[in-house]
Design an enzyme around this catalytic site. Structure first.
Site, PDB file in Angstrom:
ATOM      1  N   THR A 259       0.870  -1.174   0.000  1.00  0.00           N
ATOM      2  CA  THR A 259       0.000   0.000   0.000  1.00  0.00           C
ATOM      3  C   THR A 259       0.905   1.221   0.000  1.00  0.00           C
ATOM      4  O   THR A 259       1.975   1.198   0.595  1.00  0.00           O
ATOM      5  CB  THR A 259      -0.859   0.067   1.276  1.00  0.00           C
ATOM      6  OG1 THR A 259       0.025   0.183   2.391  1.00  0.00           O
ATOM      7  CG2 THR A 259      -1.713  -1.151   1.435  1.00  0.00           C
TER       8      THR A 259
ATOM      9  N   GLU B  10      -5.791  -3.955   0.894  1.00  0.00           N
ATOM     10  CA  GLU B  10      -5.905  -4.969   1.956  1.00  0.00           C
ATOM     11  C   GLU B  10      -7.079  -5.915   1.718  1.00  0.00           C
ATOM     12  O   GLU B  10      -7.231  -6.910   2.404  1.00  0.00           O
ATOM     13  CB  GLU B  10      -6.089  -4.280   3.321  1.00  0.00           C
ATOM     14  CG  GLU B  10      -4.859  -3.587   3.867  1.00  0.00           C
ATOM     15  CD  GLU B  10      -4.697  -2.159   3.367  1.00  0.00           C
ATOM     16  OE1 GLU B  10      -5.269  -1.819   2.310  1.00  0.00           O
ATOM     17  OE2 GLU B  10      -3.974  -1.383   4.022  1.00  0.00           O
TER      18      GLU B  10
ATOM     19  N   TRP C  79     -19.002  16.022  12.967  1.00  0.00           N
ATOM     20  CA  TRP C  79     -18.149  15.724  11.827  1.00  0.00           C
ATOM     21  C   TRP C  79     -18.670  16.367  10.547  1.00  0.00           C
ATOM     22  O   TRP C  79     -19.866  16.334  10.278  1.00  0.00           O
ATOM     23  CB  TRP C  79     -18.096  14.207  11.595  1.00  0.00           C
ATOM     24  CG  TRP C  79     -17.201  13.502  12.570  1.00  0.00           C
ATOM     25  CD1 TRP C  79     -16.429  14.085  13.524  1.00  0.00           C
ATOM     26  CD2 TRP C  79     -17.005  12.092  12.680  1.00  0.00           C
ATOM     27  NE1 TRP C  79     -15.754  13.121  14.235  1.00  0.00           N
ATOM     28  CE2 TRP C  79     -16.100  11.897  13.730  1.00  0.00           C
ATOM     29  CE3 TRP C  79     -17.503  10.990  11.997  1.00  0.00           C
ATOM     30  CZ2 TRP C  79     -15.664  10.625  14.116  1.00  0.00           C
ATOM     31  CZ3 TRP C  79     -17.077   9.731  12.375  1.00  0.00           C
ATOM     32  CH2 TRP C  79     -16.166   9.546  13.423  1.00  0.00           C
TER      33      TRP C  79
HETATM   34  P1  AMP Z   1      -6.035   1.545  -2.079  1.00  0.00           P
HETATM   35  O1  AMP Z   1      -5.577   0.561  -1.076  1.00  0.00           O
HETATM   36  O2  AMP Z   1      -4.938   2.346  -2.678  1.00  0.00           O
HETATM   37  O3  AMP Z   1      -6.897   0.906  -3.121  1.00  0.00           O
HETATM   38  O4  AMP Z   1      -6.927   2.609  -1.327  1.00  0.00           O
HETATM   39  C1  AMP Z   1      -8.043   2.238  -0.574  1.00  0.00           C
HETATM   40  C2  AMP Z   1      -8.751   3.462  -0.072  1.00  0.00           C
HETATM   41  O5  AMP Z   1      -9.261   4.229  -1.169  1.00  0.00           O
HETATM   42  C3  AMP Z   1      -9.967   3.172   0.755  1.00  0.00           C
HETATM   43  O6  AMP Z   1      -9.629   2.833   2.080  1.00  0.00           O
HETATM   44  C4  AMP Z   1     -10.731   4.487   0.646  1.00  0.00           C
HETATM   45  O7  AMP Z   1     -10.213   5.467   1.539  1.00  0.00           O
HETATM   46  C5  AMP Z   1     -10.434   4.917  -0.765  1.00  0.00           C
HETATM   47  N1  AMP Z   1     -11.544   4.530  -1.633  1.00  0.00           N
HETATM   48  C6  AMP Z   1     -11.643   3.435  -2.400  1.00  0.00           C
HETATM   49  N2  AMP Z   1     -12.817   3.414  -3.038  1.00  0.00           N
HETATM   50  C7  AMP Z   1     -13.512   4.513  -2.640  1.00  0.00           C
HETATM   51  C8  AMP Z   1     -14.803   5.057  -2.906  1.00  0.00           C
HETATM   52  N3  AMP Z   1     -15.641   4.480  -3.766  1.00  0.00           N
HETATM   53  N4  AMP Z   1     -15.148   6.215  -2.287  1.00  0.00           N
HETATM   54  C9  AMP Z   1     -14.317   6.830  -1.439  1.00  0.00           C
HETATM   55  N5  AMP Z   1     -13.080   6.374  -1.145  1.00  0.00           N
HETATM   56  C10 AMP Z   1     -12.681   5.229  -1.733  1.00  0.00           C
END
Ligand code: AMP
Length: 545
Positions: free
Chosen positions: A183, A329, A445
């Site tokens: 990540t 994850e 919030w």
């Molecule tokens: P990654 O591990 O780089 O795929 O990032 C995951 C993170 O991207 C998640 O924990 C969210 O914070 C964000 N994320 C993924 N999909 C969405 C979505 N549809 N809306 C808002 N945030 C998202």
């Protein structure tokens, strides 16, 4: 009493074998750095994947040794996926947008022994090679001539050419590690998520379902999401299960014109990617006056999806935008948004309101939202909480940090996603923030994501970010940072006027500032930590709030 069913292991090679048997003539089209259109069949792909497996085995690797890839989406990368994992090694996909020091960190942390690299990233590796002592072999993903003179690397075609492809895929335990993806968090070192064969196969099967990605032999699928970002959301595994045609965009992922030509030229029916790439595509289509005729649906996730994007796909292209949410994850699929039969009679506006949510949990993913003290919050669409998940394709620990699960998992094994969300009575989850980005104003919030999504609906706004800035009375108040569209010069009052009536009054940002660009992480997310540092001394105007 136990059931009397066969114990066949769920292995990635079983997907290759199935595709070879039932879908050998399905095709894969790729753009590569040196070929604007390469086309071949699954038969070719998995035959060559077997050659990759043989070539790697000939290097004397041991089971579960890490073999890294640093490459765009194309057919060789797909072959590497199967060749590496199928032979029993771990396919470690590396994001080329990482900083050199992060590259060094993850190659050393993973102890990669072999690296398969696109020719254009070779200079990146040359620079850090003396800091990556475990790396024994570098294979350049091209033909003879792709390796610069004096380099000790070998080219991919030569590497596999001495091997017949007549190969018996090894059988082993389905819980064996198959792939590794780090990540790219905004703080600290990247953390490794280690997928197993079982988790990968289950996740790919789940993705195919009608209410999830709904992929069949009749589909043509374009993953604009990179193979180095959570296995392109499982597409390289899901498509061969059903024989769908795959289109790989190579290095030109963010280019609206190339994407349009691929989408229309190859008659793509399903495309997947993060919101920013679709902005580029929608802009191109609007400027060029063209329409996406074949495209039926697009899965958009990785960041929040603004209503304006859902509407643009619907009104200009008759395309259904389905939002998805997930994480590295989580392999990554967690939720997908598909409207329910009971929504059929709703107006367009009411439907879009639901579509801006991240969607409903897919089978295999359990979800809950909890308050600070750990108590579960109701699913009423209003109550916020930290989003926790559990399931067979969700990580139980980070690689080589197995003793740190206390930081990320609760006593019952639920993983804390780091996202804050609401869940409505129908099970539609909506992300309101990252835990670390939440703005707390007067004890309540404010959702930065809602504010950002609304602001990008303004015709002059290209991108928007909202952060909390210290306030003597309210602790924090929102500051909106806007990147205007090229040539546009919106004012603070234009933006605030546009938000008026679309958001709760007390959420109105205390100020709007304009910048040329926002800082992004290697996976394209806005880097709010950097913005908060940048604006740490920002004095909000007296707004009387
Ligand atoms: P990654 O591990 O780089 O795929 O990032 C995951 C993170 O991207 C998640 O924990 C969210 O914070 C964000 N994320 C993924 N999909 C969405 C979505 N549809 N809306 C808002 N945030 C998202």
């Amino acid at each position: 009493m136990q059931g009397l069913m066969m114990e066949r292991q769920l292995l990635i090679s079983s997907i290759a074998k199935h595709a070879m048997t039932f879908h050998p003539d399905a095709t894969i089209v790729s753009v590569t750095a040196d070929n604007p259109r390469h086309e071949y069949t699954y038969r070719d792909c998995f035959g060559r994947a077997a050659q990759v497996a043989q070539a790697l085995t000939s290097l004397g690797l041991s089971r579960a040794d890490r073999v890294a890839t640093l490459a765009w989406n194309d057919y060789r990368h797909m072959e590497a996926y199967y060749g590496i994992s199928g032979a029993g090694y771990v396919c470690h996909t590396i994001n080329p947008r990482l900083f050199p020091e992060q590259l060094v960190y993850i190659i050393n942390h993973a102890e990669d022994r072999v690296l398969l690299v696109d020719p254009m990233f070779l200079p990146l590796i040359d620079k850090i090679r003396d800091q990556t002592p475990t790396l024994e072999h570098v294979i350049v993903m091209g033909g003879p001539g792709s390796v610069p003179e004096g380099s000790d690397a070998i080219d991919y075609e030569t590497f596999i050419s001495g091997h017949s492809g007549d190969y018996e895929w090894p059988e082993f335990d389905e819980d064996t590690a198959a792939a590794l993806c780090y990540t790219s968090g905004t703080t600290g070192n990247p953390k490794g998520v280690l997928y197993s064969h079982r988790s990968t196969v289950l996740h790919a099967m789940a993705g195919l379902q009608p209410d999830i990605l709904d992929i069949s032999r009749r589909d043509c699928v374009l993953p604009v999401v990179p193979l180095f970002h959570v296995n392109a959301w499982g597409i390289p595994y899901s498509c061969p299960m059903v024989g769908a045609k795959i289109v790989m965009p190579g290095p030109k992922m963010g280019d609206g014109e190339t994407l349009y030509k691929l989408l229309s030229g190859e008659a793509v029916t399903l495309a997947l990617g993060v919101p920013t790439v679709w902005l580029a595509l929608l802009d191109y289509c609007e400027t060029a006056g063209v329409r996406l005729d074949s495209l039926e649906r697009t899965l958009v996730g990785g960041a929040a999806v603004p209503a304006s994007m859902i509407e643009a796909f619907r009104d200009q292209h008759d395309v259904v935008l389905q939002q998805g949410w997930g994480m590295t994850e989580m392999s990554p699929l967690g939720t997908v948004n598909k409207l329910l039969p009971k929504h059929d009679g709703l107006s367009d506006d009411e439907r879009v309101k639901i579509q801006t949510k991240a969607g409903r949990g897919i089978f295999g993913v359990e979800m809950k939202i909890v308050a600070d003290d750990g108590t579960e919050q109701p699913w009423d669409g209003e109550a916020y909480g930290a989003l926790r998940v559990r399931g067979p394709w969700i990580c139980s620990a980070y690689y080589r940090r197995e003793d740190e699960t206390g930081d990320t998992h609760d006593a019952d094994g639920w993983f804390d996603t780091g996202d804050v969300a609401t869940i409505d009575p129908d099970g539609f989850m909506a992300i309101t923030d990252r835990t670390k980005d939440v703005i707390k104003s007067g004890g309540e919030w404010i959702s930065s994501i809602d504010l950002e999504n609304t602001a990008v609906g303004h015709p002059d706004v290209a991108e928007a970010a909202v952060i909390g800035v210290a306030h003597p009375k309210w602790t924090e108040r929102p500051l909106m940072i806007v990147v205007p569209k090229p040539g546009a010069t919106p004012s603070r009052d234009d933006i605030l006027g546009y938000l008026d009536g679309k958001i709760a009054k007390w959420w109105t940002p205390d100020d709007v500032v304009f910048v040329e660009e926002l800082p992004h992480t290697a996976t394209g997310k806005i880097k709010k930590t950097t913005l908060r540092e940048q604006f740490s001394d920002y004095q909000l105007p007296e707004t009387g709030s």
